[in-house]
Write a protein that holds these residues in place. Structure first.
Motif, PDB file in Angstrom:
ATOM      1  N   LEU A 243       0.863  -1.078   0.163  1.00 45.38           N
ATOM      2  CA  LEU A 243       0.000  -0.057  -0.092  1.00 45.38           C
ATOM      3  C   LEU A 243       0.954   1.475   0.162  1.00 45.38           C
ATOM      4  O   LEU A 243       0.654   2.016  -0.714  1.00 45.38           O
ATOM      5  CB  LEU A 243      -0.941   0.081   1.437  1.00 45.38           C
ATOM      6  CG  LEU A 243      -1.609   1.149   1.453  1.00 45.38           C
ATOM      7  CD1 LEU A 243      -2.515   1.620   0.339  1.00 45.38           C
ATOM      8  CD2 LEU A 243      -2.567   1.213   2.764  1.00 45.38           C
ATOM      9  N   VAL A 244       1.885   1.303   0.774  1.00 43.01           N
ATOM     10  CA  VAL A 244       2.968   2.572   0.808  1.00 43.01           C
ATOM     11  C   VAL A 244       3.459   2.726  -0.344  1.00 43.01           C
ATOM     12  O   VAL A 244       3.572   3.687  -1.089  1.00 43.01           O
ATOM     13  CB  VAL A 244       3.794   2.355   2.036  1.00 43.01           C
ATOM     14  CG1 VAL A 244       5.023   3.413   1.752  1.00 43.01           C
ATOM     15  CG2 VAL A 244       3.172   2.571   3.436  1.00 43.01           C
ATOM     16  N   HIS A 245       3.938   1.719  -1.050  1.00 43.75           N
ATOM     17  CA  HIS A 245       4.691   1.707  -2.311  1.00 43.75           C
ATOM     18  C   HIS A 245       3.579   2.336  -3.313  1.00 43.75           C
ATOM     19  O   HIS A 245       3.921   3.179  -3.979  1.00 43.75           O
ATOM     20  CB  HIS A 245       4.948   0.363  -2.841  1.00 43.75           C
ATOM     21  CG  HIS A 245       5.290   0.385  -4.228  1.00 43.75           C
ATOM     22  ND1 HIS A 245       6.654   0.794  -4.599  1.00 43.75           N
ATOM     23  CD2 HIS A 245       4.798  -0.317  -5.348  1.00 43.75           C
ATOM     24  CE1 HIS A 245       6.588   0.662  -6.069  1.00 43.75           C
ATOM     25  NE2 HIS A 245       5.619  -0.015  -6.622  1.00 43.75           N
ATOM     26  N   LEU A 246       2.558   1.933  -3.537  1.00 39.48           N
ATOM     27  CA  LEU A 246       1.277   2.236  -4.372  1.00 39.48           C
ATOM     28  C   LEU A 246       1.127   3.761  -4.037  1.00 39.48           C
ATOM     29  O   LEU A 246       0.681   4.658  -5.039  1.00 39.48           O
ATOM     30  CB  LEU A 246       0.065   1.468  -4.238  1.00 39.48           C
ATOM     31  CG  LEU A 246       0.137  -0.072  -4.755  1.00 39.48           C
ATOM     32  CD1 LEU A 246      -1.109  -0.869  -4.375  1.00 39.48           C
ATOM     33  CD2 LEU A 246       0.274   0.302  -6.470  1.00 39.48           C
ATOM     34  N   MET A 247       0.872   4.089  -2.801  1.00 40.73           N
ATOM     35  CA  MET A 247       0.580   5.477  -2.546  1.00 40.73           C
ATOM     36  C   MET A 247       1.741   6.554  -2.810  1.00 40.73           C
ATOM     37  O   MET A 247       1.537   7.589  -3.576  1.00 40.73           O
ATOM     38  CB  MET A 247       0.224   5.684  -1.022  1.00 40.73           C
ATOM     39  CG  MET A 247      -0.944   5.139  -0.737  1.00 40.73           C
ATOM     40  SD  MET A 247      -1.452   5.137   1.074  1.00 40.73           S
ATOM     41  CE  MET A 247      -1.467   6.845   1.276  1.00 40.73           C
TER      42      MET A 247
END
Length: 631
Positions: A243-247
């Motif tokens: 999730l952090v990577h995508l954000m």
């Protein structure tokens, strides 16, 4: 960001008057003050108003393809245009500019209508192919950018970024669609499956339309959808990292601009998350802006200031007065169609503030719909547990009877406002959620309609398309179906509509990184307890952001922009409320029970009941009728 408009003759390719296309573009000049252009050929005319963001000097529109085969008008931004440009160059495509517009033309040449699947971003565009003599219209996956169209009496199709552009065409009929009024009074906006004027359509999000001279008008084709049918597996820590990577990727891709760029910062988890990743990606202080309110219980500016300090942003703020109702007429004209989300007024104010220093602003919109962040999502998950325990044969009669008898206690603390919950539990999961989304429940709408309007409406109810959408959704649970409905109906009809109109009215481009389609698809695949858990929405997102944001920013109650319309209708707007019930344009339609409306106004002004949402709806409906020149 720009405004587009055009005319296309479906049957005989008659000449198109360039002045008519120019007038349509002039009606939306606020969307693009930096440049304009019109191009015509037999049977087609394309117009454009430009707000220069990328390749400021080198990408005027309408734009011709390198080989002269196609012409483009485009509103939006393609965030992966550099990667696509590199890929297309490798297969022989040539480029004369450095912007994203020419990449769309090259993608059309290479992949035809399927080019939309390769474009990551927000967009509404029209391509006329001179060899095939076709017009291709397309809208982005989530509906960030709008596109209206209508068939006219001369056999042409007119299209534009706003209804204003179509209204500028002399052949457009200005006849109100009564079914759109039913939709509006139910949801507080006219959803994308309808428009306030008969004969006008909106291209749905994630759809395209391919028109060809001499062939009948086709139906729009869906080219993208989001599915909640599959569940992602993995440890919470791994899902957090993904999730952090995508954000981070979504935010970074939306920071490309050749003009000053900043962000809205409310101090809530969504905008604060965007600012956190912007600060991480930027060598210079991020420009942020926020607005506060002169009523302490409505003011979030202290949280915004705290986040601004944490990330050392270049922060500006402004205070909005609780009596800031002077711009209501301007607000009605911005939207063309009636729009009853009163937070549009403070949203417009923060756009005005941002435009003083930047041309592009990033926002936190989209996370609530994707990750289950609304209170109604938490309620839906809880109510479905009750529904699973008690059969419909018991719930329907028991909760229905109690709910109908329970007083409508708008004045009471939230825990005591049980009427909606009881009536929701009386129905199935889908019907219950549709009720929770509605501004006005069916019985309240029926109470203000006249017999004439009921006859015009017939068997149609505004809930019908939404119930069908939810029942047919690619989903597993009630929460899945609720979020699917929000992404398909509420998000484009209310949230994105509001941001587009208020920002474009001041020529500001707003980008929504949390609506990156890869992020949306990831969120839809999460197990339910990664979205809603222990009465908390956006569970995984908040957990992932704990390393960046303080606990009281992550876990404080969601507030949003609040407008004190209840007080306004007991004070400075009381006379306008009485006018709606008496001699206004709405009364002249004969569609409403004037006596009933006047009693609701009197009860509100006297403080006996809170009917402010209904009164605001009726006020904005009346002003929309006036702005469209109908009665």
């Amino acid at each position: 960001m720009c405004g587009i408009a055009g005319i296309y003759h479906l049957e005989t390719p008659k000449p198109v008057d360039a002045a008519r296309v120019e007038a349509m573009c002039d009606a939306i000049a606020h969307r693009g003050p930096d440049g304009q252009g019109v191009w015509t050929a037999p049977g087609v005319g394309l117009g454009h108003r430009r707000l220069s963001i990328i390749d400021i000097a080198g990408s005027p529109q309408p734009m011709a393809a390198e080989d002269g085969r196609a012409m483009l008008v485009f509103n939006g931004e393609i965030y992966n245009y550099r990667e696509l440009r590199h890929e297309l160059k490798a297969v022989g495509e040539k480029f004369r500019t450095d912007g994203d517009s020419e990449v769309i033309l090259a993608a059309w040449r290479r992949w035809g209508p399927d080019c939309v699947t390769r474009l990551f971003g927000m967009f509404a565009f029209a391509i006329y192919d001179l060899e095939a003599r076709t017009l291709f219209l397309a809208r982005d996956r989530l509906g960030v950018k709008p596109l209206y169209y209508a068939l006219l009496s001369d056999g042409s199709l007119a299209f534009g970024s706003e209804l204003k552009a179509l209204v500028a065409h002399p052949l457009l009929r200005r006849e109100i669609d009564p079914l759109a009024v039913e939709d509006y009074l139910t949801w507080g906006y006219v959803p994308d499956h309808r428009a306030i004027l008969k004969g006008v359509s909106k291209l749905p999000a994630g759809h395209s339309l391919l028109l060809r001279h001499g062939t009948p008008m086709p139906q729009p084709r869906q080219w993208w959808d989001v599915s909640f049918a599959d569940r992602r597996k993995g440890k919470p820590a791994d899902l957090e990292a993904e999730l952090v990577h995508l954000m981070r990727q979504a935010v970074a891709s939306r920071m490309v601009a050749d003009v000053p760029l900043g962000a809205f910062l409310s101090g809530g988890v969504d905008s604060s998350s965007v600012v956190a990743f912007m600060a991480e990606a930027s060598a210079n202080p991020v420009r942020t802006c926020s607005i506060g309110f002169d009523v302490a219980e409505l003011d979030e500016s202290a949280y915004a200031s705290r986040v601004a300090q944490q990330f050392a942003t270049d922060h500006v703020s402004s205070v909005v007065s609780s009596n800031d109702f002077s711009a209501i007429d301007k607000l009605a004209r911005m939207f063309d169609e009636p729009f009853a989300d009163a937070s549009a007024l403070p949203t417009w104010r923060v756009c005005q503030l941002a435009r003083q220093s930047v041309t592009v602003a990033l926002s936190g919109d989209g996370a609530d719909e994707a990750f289950g962040g609304y209170r109604r999502h938490v309620f839906q998950a809880g109510e479905d547990k009750v529904r699973a325990l008690l059969p419909q044969s018991l719930r329907g009669p028991v909760f229905g009877a109690i709910g109908r008898a329970y007083p409508k206690a708008d004045w009471a603390p939230r825990p005591l406002r049980a009427k909606s919950t009881l009536l929701s539990l009386a129905g199935d999961s889908v019907a219950g959620y549709a009720r929770s989304m509605a501004f006005l429940a069916p019985e309240l709408r029926d109470g203000i309609y006249s017999e004439d309007f009921r006859r015009l409406r017939g068997e149609y109810r505004a809930e019908d398309p939404v119930l069908a959408l939810m029942n047919e959704a690619p989903a597993r649970s009630g929460l899945d179906r609720a979020q699917y409905a929000d992404l398909k109906v509420w998000l484009p009809g209310d949230i994105l509509n509001k941001v587009d109109r208020t920002s474009m009215s001041v020529s500001l481009e707003v980008r929504e990184p949390l609506l990156d389609h890869r992020l949306i698809e990831f969120a839809a695949s999460l197990p339910e307890n990664m979205r809603v858990q222990r009465g908390q929405g956006k569970w995984l997102m908040k957990k992932a952001m704990r390393r960046y944001l303080p606990e009281d920013v992550l876990y404080r109650p969601k507030q949003g922009f609040v407008t004190p319309i209840s007080q306004w209708f007991r004070g400075p707007l009381a006379a306008q409320a009485r006018e709606i019930a008496g001699g206004a344009a709405l009364a002249r339609t004969g569609w409403f029970d004037q006596r009933r409306l006047l009693s609701l106004v009197d009860a509100h002004v006297a403080g006996v009941a809170d009917n402010s949402r209904l009164l605001w709806q009726m006020l904005m409906l009346n002003k929309a009728f006036a702005s469209l020149g109908v009665s």
